[in-house]
Design a protein around this motif. Structure first.
Motif, mmCIF file in Angstrom:
data_model
loop_
_atom_site.group_PDB
_atom_site.id
_atom_site.type_symbol
_atom_site.label_atom_id
_atom_site.label_comp_id
_atom_site.label_asym_id
_atom_site.label_seq_id
_atom_site.Cartn_x
_atom_site.Cartn_y
_atom_site.Cartn_z
ATOM 1 N N GLY A 113 0.842 -1.183 0.000
ATOM 2 C CA GLY A 113 0.000 0.000 0.000
ATOM 3 C C GLY A 113 0.874 1.228 0.000
ATOM 4 N N SER A 114 0.381 2.303 0.570
ATOM 5 C CA SER A 114 1.144 3.549 0.608
ATOM 6 C C SER A 114 2.258 3.465 1.643
ATOM 7 C CB SER A 114 0.198 4.710 0.912
ATOM 8 O OG SER A 114 -0.498 4.458 2.116
ATOM 9 N N ARG A 115 3.249 4.312 1.463
ATOM 10 C CA ARG A 115 4.383 4.367 2.384
ATOM 11 C C ARG A 115 4.918 5.779 2.363
ATOM 12 N NH1 ARG A 115 8.196 1.874 -0.416
ATOM 13 N NH2 ARG A 115 9.513 3.708 -0.709
ATOM 14 N N ILE A 116 5.291 6.284 3.513
ATOM 15 C CA ILE A 116 5.909 7.611 3.588
ATOM 16 C C ILE A 116 7.304 7.446 4.152
ATOM 17 C CG2 ILE A 116 5.815 9.894 4.637
ATOM 18 C CD1 ILE A 116 2.829 9.818 4.480
ATOM 19 N N ASP A 117 8.288 7.934 3.393
ATOM 20 C CA ASP A 117 9.684 7.895 3.814
ATOM 21 C C ASP A 117 10.081 9.248 4.379
ATOM 22 O OD1 ASP A 117 9.989 5.263 2.775
ATOM 23 O OD2 ASP A 117 10.226 6.110 0.763
ATOM 24 N N THR A 118 10.931 9.219 5.379
ATOM 25 C CA THR A 118 11.428 10.451 5.998
ATOM 26 C C THR A 118 12.936 10.334 6.205
ATOM 27 O OG1 THR A 118 10.956 9.575 8.222
ATOM 28 C CG2 THR A 118 9.244 10.914 7.175
ATOM 29 N N LEU A 119 13.602 11.471 6.248
ATOM 30 C CA LEU A 119 15.044 11.513 6.493
ATOM 31 C C LEU A 119 15.305 12.352 7.724
ATOM 32 C CD1 LEU A 119 17.995 10.997 5.701
ATOM 33 C CD2 LEU A 119 17.861 13.011 4.193
ATOM 34 N N TRP A 120 15.922 11.732 8.731
ATOM 35 C CA TRP A 120 16.201 12.392 10.012
ATOM 36 C C TRP A 120 17.685 12.730 10.082
ATOM 37 C CZ3 TRP A 120 12.391 12.270 14.255
ATOM 38 C CH2 TRP A 120 11.149 11.795 13.834
ATOM 39 N N MET A 121 17.997 13.987 10.353
ATOM 40 C CA MET A 121 19.387 14.466 10.358
ATOM 41 C C MET A 121 19.642 15.244 11.649
ATOM 42 S SD MET A 121 19.090 15.976 6.462
ATOM 43 C CE MET A 121 17.388 16.503 6.668
#
Length: 499
Positions: free
Chosen positions: A325-333
């Motif tokens: 299904g849907s997926r949300i990717d994030t980048l943590w810095m």
């Protein structure tokens, strides 16, 4: 004969006023005073990394002190001129009520120059008592992998997976194998280890008149986090933006800064902006119709930047994640700290909130009056001004419960004092408000005026209560033409000083 008013004039006047208001807002925003991601080395570096650039792999997987542990290693350098990067320590712990904690840090047995900073006093002492002591783990070779991954039970219907090579960790549903939440699925993990400065090393970071010497070198951390079956992500306050966080990077996304987590007292902030304002809580919630809700919390006090990655951001990477299904990717810095992260797998919004507060505690229940309207501005001149403002609320029948006084109520900007000329009868003034069921708040910012005649400053200096700069001197700066220094309010002994 009076001239007739053009019917379009009021509309034009309103438009002109709106334009002027917008220009005033833009002019008030001092953009050049704040660093962008491109001007911030750790953010610029992390944002430039390509998917699958991390080459970490896990070795020595074992159960130690009731947790799943491993060493995260880099491949042997191809060139003899390159130094072998030291391995990192990985620990995965499981807690009751659906919480998984993952920590990654430098190995103290390899003598790093100093211990990296870890945030104290946030995790509840009783939280550790809910730890589930792991006694074993099983292995499973995932599709496409050449070696097995390690799997542990985390709750009924859920398990955590440590993928050895390439390194990845995620929580999944046991029966369906559907992922819920993952870290480093896109191989963006990076961890700059502390170093001893060698001749010729230039680690100084500069912005305008500010210089950060960084005596142990750059120590940033970055990684990707994916929320599976999520349609939206929320959280990471405070920002003047949508409740559902907009993408900040990816195809079709206008040039955007990441969401910045850096506490700033900026009343001139732009609306609909990822710029940080008054508070910073690195806690994000993903939610979707298909599965429900999951959450992620990074216990880290350093400056942080977070990208919400738009659909198709990784189209050229060649990486295919399991699609459910849907997926949300994030980048943590982050600029510094350690990886100390918490996975909350819900499955409902209330479940995620309960899991989060089992770690950090519940917010203090506010007094009833504090939830009402507060009248606050900088600044009411004197007692007469206070009485006039209060009476106007009665005159116009506007309910309010709290009236604030800013710093001008003090004697020469010395907190915990009163200006006896402008406010000669502070107790009587407060009693008048209290007779109407109202309250007064006198602001006390977390800084003290450097004035040798001020008893509070002298006590703080003599007892070493002030925060120190890199040279060991009391940390201070000039604000509004008066010099202030910052006490260490977080230490128990200092509570005596400020009572």
């Amino acid at each position: 004969m009076a001239a007739k008013l053009n019917p379009t004039f009021p509309s034009l006047l309103l438009l002109l006023l709106l334009i002027c208001f917008h220009l005033c807002t833009v002019i008030a925003w001092k953009k050049e005073e704040f660093r962008t991601c491109q001007q911030t080395p750790f953010c610029k570096q992390a944002r430039s990394r390509k998917p699958h650039s991390s080459s970490l792999f896990a070795t020595g997987v074992a159960i130690l002190d009731g947790a799943l542990t491993a060493k995260l290693r880099h491949p042997v350098p191809k060139s003899p001129d390159q130094d072998q990067i030291k391995p990192l320590l990985f620990t995965l712990s499981v807690y009751q009520n659906g919480v998984v904690r993952v920590k990654i840090d430098e190995d103290p047995s390899l003598d790093p120059p100093k211990k990296r900073f870890e945030v104290p006093d946030v995790v509840l002492p009783e939280f550790e008592a809910t730890k589930l002591w792991l006694s074993w783990f099983q292995t499973e070779t995932l599709d496409g992998d050449s070696e097995p991954s390690s799997i542990v039970y985390v709750a009924d219907g859920y398990e955590a997976v440590l993928r050895h090579s390439p390194f990845e960790v995620y929580v999944r549903e046991k029966q369906s194998k559907r992922r819920v939440l993952s870290l480093n699925s896109h191989g963006l993990f990076d961890f700059e280890q502390l170093r001893v400065k060698q001749e010729g090393d230039d680690w100084e970071e500069r912005f305008k008149s500010h210089t950060d010497t960084r005596p142990y070198g750059p120590q940033s951390i970055s990684f990707d986090v994916s929320f599976f079956d999520a349609d939206f992500v929320y959280g990471i306050p405070e920002h003047a933006s949508n409740f559902a966080l907009k993408p900040t990077k990816g195809p079709g996304v206008d040039d955007s800064e990441p969401y910045r987590l850096f506490n700033l007292d900026v009343f001139e902030y732009l609306p609909d902006s990822p710029f940080g304002i008054y508070g910073s809580i690195p806690f994000m919630i993903g939610h979707g119709k298909t599965r429900g809700t999951s959450g992620f919390f990074w216990l880290n006090a350093a400056e942080m930047q977070i990208d919400v990655l738009g659909s198709g951001w990784d189209a050229e990477s060649g990486i295919l994640l399991p699609e459910s299904g849907s997926r949300i990717d994030t980048l943590w810095m982050s600029e510094a700290g350690v990886v100390d992260t918490f996975f909350f797998f819900g499955p409902g919004p209330k479940d995620v909130v309960r899991q989060y507060i089992s770690v950090t505690g519940t917010p203090a229940m506010p007094q009833l009056f504090s939830t009402a309207y507060h009248q606050c501005r900088w600044n009411y001149r004197d007692e007469e001004d206070v009485e006039n403002v209060d009476s106007k609320f009665d005159e116009y029948d506007i309910p309010y419960d709290v009236l604030w006084l800013d710093i001008e109520h003090t004697d020469g900007k010395r907190y915990f004092t009163w200006d006896r000329v402008l406010f000669p009868n502070p107790e009587q003034m407060q009693n008048k408000l209290a007779a109407k069921g109202r309250h007064m708040v006198t602001i006390v910012d977390p800084h003290i005026k450097r004035d040798e005649s001020f008893h509070l400053h002298k006590e703080a200096t003599n007892k070493g209560y002030y925060v120190k700069d890199a040279s060991g001197k009391d940390f201070g700066w000039v604000v509004l033409a008066w010099f202030i220094i910052l006490p260490r309010y977080v230490e128990p002994r200092d509570k005596v000083m400020v009572v």
